[in-house]
Design a protein around this motif. Structure first.
Motif, PDB file in Angstrom:
ATOM      1  N   LYS A   1      50.824  49.831  57.435  1.00 12.41           N
ATOM      2  CA  LYS A   1      51.376  51.180  57.481  1.00 12.41           C
ATOM      3  C   LYS A   1      51.545  51.757  56.086  1.00 12.41           C
ATOM      4  CE  LYS A   1      54.559  52.329  60.408  1.00 12.41           C
ATOM      5  NZ  LYS A   1      53.761  53.300  61.213  1.00 12.41           N
ATOM      6  N   TYR A   2      51.909  50.926  55.116  1.00 16.79           N
ATOM      7  CA  TYR A   2      52.095  51.403  53.745  1.00 16.79           C
ATOM      8  C   TYR A   2      50.784  51.918  53.174  1.00 16.79           C
ATOM      9  CZ  TYR A   2      53.797  51.462  48.909  1.00 16.79           C
ATOM     10  OH  TYR A   2      54.156  51.861  47.632  1.00 16.79           O
ATOM     11  N   LEU A   3      49.722  51.136  53.363  1.00 15.91           N
ATOM     12  CA  LEU A   3      48.435  51.549  52.812  1.00 15.91           C
ATOM     13  C   LEU A   3      47.938  52.819  53.496  1.00 15.91           C
ATOM     14  CD1 LEU A   3      46.664  50.000  50.619  1.00 15.91           C
ATOM     15  CD2 LEU A   3      45.042  49.730  52.476  1.00 15.91           C
ATOM     16  N   GLN A   4      48.172  52.930  54.783  1.00 18.78           N
ATOM     17  CA  GLN A   4      47.667  54.080  55.528  1.00 18.78           C
ATOM     18  C   GLN A   4      48.536  55.324  55.316  1.00 18.78           C
ATOM     19  OE1 GLN A   4      46.835  53.140  59.600  1.00 18.78           O
ATOM     20  NE2 GLN A   4      46.397  55.246  60.205  1.00 18.78           N
ATOM     21  N   ASP A   5      49.858  55.168  55.433  1.00 19.21           N
ATOM     22  CA  ASP A   5      50.745  56.334  55.406  1.00 19.21           C
ATOM     23  C   ASP A   5      51.146  56.767  54.003  1.00 19.21           C
ATOM     24  OD1 ASP A   5      50.563  56.115  58.122  1.00 19.21           O
ATOM     25  OD2 ASP A   5      52.579  55.295  58.416  1.00 19.21           O
ATOM     26  N   VAL A   6      51.320  55.803  53.084  1.00 22.28           N
ATOM     27  CA  VAL A   6      51.802  56.121  51.736  1.00 22.28           C
ATOM     28  C   VAL A   6      50.647  56.274  50.748  1.00 22.28           C
ATOM     29  CG1 VAL A   6      53.268  55.359  49.817  1.00 22.28           C
ATOM     30  CG2 VAL A   6      53.982  54.942  52.179  1.00 22.28           C
ATOM     31  N   LEU A   7      49.683  55.359  50.815  1.00 21.57           N
ATOM     32  CA  LEU A   7      48.594  55.367  49.829  1.00 21.57           C
ATOM     33  C   LEU A   7      47.329  56.054  50.337  1.00 21.57           C
ATOM     34  CD1 LEU A   7      48.997  51.783  48.293  1.00 21.57           C
ATOM     35  CD2 LEU A   7      50.068  53.943  47.623  1.00 21.57           C
ATOM     36  N   GLY A   8      47.364  56.573  51.564  1.00 20.86           N
ATOM     37  CA  GLY A   8      46.266  57.391  52.049  1.00 20.86           C
ATOM     38  C   GLY A   8      45.021  56.643  52.472  1.00 20.86           C
ATOM     39  N   GLY A   9      45.131  55.353  52.811  1.00 20.01           N
ATOM     40  CA  GLY A   9      43.980  54.589  53.268  1.00 20.01           C
ATOM     41  C   GLY A   9      43.663  54.883  54.724  1.00 20.01           C
ATOM     42  N   SER A  10      42.445  54.526  55.151  1.00 17.40           N
ATOM     43  CA  SER A  10      42.036  54.719  56.537  1.00 17.40           C
ATOM     44  C   SER A  10      42.639  53.630  57.417  1.00 17.40           C
ATOM     45  CB  SER A  10      40.513  54.679  56.648  1.00 17.40           C
ATOM     46  OG  SER A  10      40.025  53.386  56.306  1.00 17.40           O
ATOM     47  N   GLU A  11      42.538  53.816  58.746  1.00 21.88           N
ATOM     48  CA  GLU A  11      43.030  52.792  59.667  1.00 21.88           C
ATOM     49  C   GLU A  11      42.282  51.477  59.470  1.00 21.88           C
ATOM     50  OE1 GLU A  11      43.500  51.897  64.476  1.00 21.88           O
ATOM     51  OE2 GLU A  11      42.698  53.803  63.784  1.00 21.88           O
ATOM     52  N   GLN A  12      40.973  51.574  59.243  1.00 21.46           N
ATOM     53  CA  GLN A  12      40.168  50.372  59.009  1.00 21.46           C
ATOM     54  C   GLN A  12      40.600  49.678  57.723  1.00 21.46           C
ATOM     55  OE1 GLN A  12      35.959  51.102  59.131  1.00 21.46           O
ATOM     56  NE2 GLN A  12      35.473  49.249  57.969  1.00 21.46           N
ATOM     57  N   LEU A  13      40.793  50.474  56.661  1.00 21.34           N
ATOM     58  CA  LEU A  13      41.201  49.901  55.378  1.00 21.34           C
ATOM     59  C   LEU A  13      42.605  49.321  55.449  1.00 21.34           C
ATOM     60  CD1 LEU A  13      40.227  49.520  52.449  1.00 21.34           C
ATOM     61  CD2 LEU A  13      41.349  51.693  51.893  1.00 21.34           C
ATOM     62  N   ALA A  14      43.427  49.851  56.363  1.00 24.19           N
ATOM     63  CA  ALA A  14      44.812  49.384  56.472  1.00 24.19           C
ATOM     64  C   ALA A  14      44.909  47.937  56.953  1.00 24.19           C
ATOM     65  CB  ALA A  14      45.609  50.288  57.402  1.00 24.19           C
ATOM     66  N   THR A  15      43.843  47.412  57.563  1.00 30.22           N
ATOM     67  CA  THR A  15      43.874  46.008  57.983  1.00 30.22           C
ATOM     68  C   THR A  15      43.556  45.064  56.829  1.00 30.22           C
ATOM     69  OG1 THR A  15      41.530  45.941  58.608  1.00 30.22           O
ATOM     70  CG2 THR A  15      43.092  46.677  60.290  1.00 30.22           C
ATOM     71  N   VAL A  16      43.110  45.600  55.683  1.00 30.07           N
ATOM     72  CA  VAL A  16      42.619  44.760  54.590  1.00 30.07           C
ATOM     73  C   VAL A  16      43.722  44.125  53.744  1.00 30.07           C
ATOM     74  CG1 VAL A  16      41.186  44.741  52.490  1.00 30.07           C
ATOM     75  CG2 VAL A  16      40.429  45.996  54.512  1.00 30.07           C
ATOM     76  N   PRO A  17      44.852  44.822  53.434  1.00 32.30           N
ATOM     77  CA  PRO A  17      45.840  44.201  52.542  1.00 32.30           C
ATOM     78  C   PRO A  17      46.314  42.838  53.002  1.00 32.30           C
ATOM     79  CG  PRO A  17      46.369  46.500  52.861  1.00 32.30           C
ATOM     80  CD  PRO A  17      45.240  46.191  53.786  1.00 32.30           C
TER      81      PRO A  17
END
Length: 404
Positions: A235-251
Motif C-alpha cells: 500500500k505504501y508503494l502504491q498509495d504514497v510513492l505512486g507505484g502501480s498495483e503490479q509494482l506494489a507486489t515487488v517490495p
C-alpha cells in the motif's frame, strides 16, 4: 542421533520453514486483493490484520503446554497442513464471515507452527554445536520469495485470489512427506533440552522472565519492523510513492531476497564476529532503511530502502531464538514458545500503529516509529551474550563427521 539423521532432520525442517515462507507471503502480498474480494474498508483492515497475531499468540501459548506431553515435531506435523488449508479458505470465501473464520484458523495454527519450528531449530543447533538457525530462516526467506513471485504473477495476469493460492495444493503433500524426518538434536553431551540440568534460568532450567525480557523486547521491535514491510509495503508503494498495483507486489519480494542473502551468510558472521556484533550491525542498517523509505521521492528509492531493511532485520530474529535456547538449556522449548509470543506482539503493535499514524498524520511519518524502535535494539544487544553467544572457531565442538 546419527549424522545421517541430523542431516535428514535439518533438511526436513528447512523444507517446513520454506513452505511457511510461501504461505505467509501469499497472504500478505495480496492484502489489496483480499480487501477488494471481501469489501473490507481501510478502517476495518487493521482489525483483521491484528486478529491474526492475537490468535497466533494464543496458539504459541497453547504449544508450550502441548509440548510438555508430545514432542514439537508432532505439533509441527499437524499445524502446517492447517495453515495451508486456512490459506485456501481465504482465497475461496466471499462473505466477511468466511475471511474471519479462515484467518482465525490461520492465526491459531501459525502460532503453533512458528513455535514448534523454532523449537526444533534450537534443538538441532545444539546438536550441531554451531550457528545454523539463520540457515533455517533463510529457507523461510526463499519460500517468501517464491510466494511473493506467485502473488506478482497473480496480479500480473489478473488471477482470482483462489487461483493465486492454488500452489498450496502442491505444498501440502510435500510438507506432510517431509514431516517424516523431523528430529530433535542432542547436544555434544548426548542430551536433549529435557535432559539438561540447571541453566542460567535457575534450578532445572526454570524460566526467569527477567532474564528473558531483553530478548522479548528485541523480538517485538524486530517484528514491528517486519510487520511494517509485510502489511504496509504494498500500500505504501502504491498509495504514497505512486507505484502501480503490479509494482506494489515487488517490495516484499525485494525484502525477502535481501533477507535470504543476509541469512545465508549470517551464520558465518556469527561464527566470526559473535551474535552481539551481528545484531548491532543489523539494527543500524535496518534503521537506515526505514529512514530512506520515509523520505523516498519515488518508488525506486523506496525499493532501495526496503533492500536495506531486509539486510538489517534478517539477522535479528533467528539470533534471538538461538539466544533464548542458550540462556535456558534445560527448558528451551518453553523459552522459545514464550519468546515467540512477542513475535506476535510486534505484529499486533506494528500493523495498527502504522495504519493509525498513517491515517492521522502521514505514512511517511509513520515509518519513523519502527526506525526508532529498531534502534532501541542496540540497548539490549548485550543480552545475546559475549563469548557464549558465539559459535564456530574456538567455540565449536570437534566433529568426527560433518553433517552438513
Amino acid at each position: 542421533m546419527t549424522d545421517a539423521g541430523l542431516r535428514h532432520g535439518r533438511a526436513s525442517l528447512g523444507l517446513s520453514f520454506g513452505v511457511q515462507g510461501v504461505a505467509f507471503a501469499l497472504l500478505v502480498t495480496r492484502i489489496p486483493a483480499i480487501q477488494d474480494q471481501y469489501g473490507i474498508s481501510d478502517g476495518l483492515l487493521p482489525v483483521f490484520l491484528a486478529a491474526v497475531p492475537i490468535l497466533a499468540g494464543a496458539g504459541s501459548v497453547a504449544t508450550e503446554k502441548v509440548v510438555a506431553r508430545v514432542r514439537p515435531g508432532v505439533v509441527l506435523r499437524w499445524s502446517q497442513p492447517l495453515v495451508l488449508l486456512a490459506l485456501l479458505g481465504v482465497g475461496a470465501g466471499r462473505e466477511v464471515w468466511h475471511i474471519a473464520v479462515a484467518l482465525g484458523v490461520f492465526g491459531l495454527a501459525v502460532g503453533a507452527l512458528d513455535a514448534s519450528m523454532n523449537m526444533l531449530g534450537v534443538s538441532l543447533q545444539r546438536a550441531y554445536g554451531r550457528s545454523i538457525m539463520l540457515g533455517f530462516h533463510a529457507a523461510y526467506s526463499l519460500g517468501g520469495i517464491a510466494g511473493a513471485s506467485l502473488a506478482w504473477a497473480g496480479a500480473r495476469w489478473d488471477l482470482s485470489l483462489l487461483g493465486s493460492y492454488l500452489p498450496v495444493v502442491v505444498l501440502l503433500p510435500a510438507a506432510l512427506v517431509g514431516s517424516r524426518w523431523y528430529t530433535e538434536g542432542k547436544g555434544p553431551d548426548g542430551k536433549g533440552p529435557e535432559d539438561v540440568g540447571a541453566g542460567p534460568g535457575g534450578a532445572g532450567g526454570a524460566l526467569s522472565f527477567r532474564l528473558l525480557l531483553p530478548l522479548c523486547l528485541v523480538m517485538s521491535f524486530a517484528y514491528i519492523g517486519d510487520s511494517t514491510v509485510s502489511n504496509w509495503s504494498a500500500k505504501y508503494l502504491q498509495d504514497v510513492l505512486g507505484g502501480s498495483e503490479q509494482l506494489a507486489t515487488v517490495p516484499y519480494n525485494v525484502y525477502m531476497v535481501t533477507t535470504l542473502l543476509g541469512r545465508a551468510l549470517g551464520d558465518l558472521g556469527v561464527r566470526r564476529f559473535g551474535a552481539v556484533a551481528v545484531v548491532r550491525g543489523g539494527s543500524l542498517l535496518a534503521a537506515g532503511g526505514f529512514a530512506v523509505v520515509a523520505v523516498a521521492p519515488g518508488a525506486w528509492v523506496g525499493m532501495f530502502g526496503f533492500t536495506m531493511l531486509g539486510f538489517g532485520l534478517c539477522v535479528i530474529v533467528p539470533q534471538t531464538f538461538a539466544a533464548a535456547g542458550r540462556m535456558f538449556p534445560g527448558n528451551s522449548d518453553a523459552a522459545v514458545a514464550r519468546l515467540n509470543i512477542f513475535n506476535y506482539v510486534g505484529f499486533l503493535v506494528g500493523s495498527p500503529l502504522v495504519g493509525a499514524l498513517g491515517d492521522a498524520w502521514s505514512y511517511r511519518g509513520a515509518m519513523l516509529v519502527p526506525m526508532v524502535l529498531v534502534l532501541a535494539t542496540l540497548v539490549y544487544a548485550r543480552a545475546f551474550g559475549p563469548e557464549p553467544a558465539r559459535y564456530g572457531g574456538g567455540h565449536e565442538r570437534p566433529h568426527t563427521a560433518d553433517v552438513g
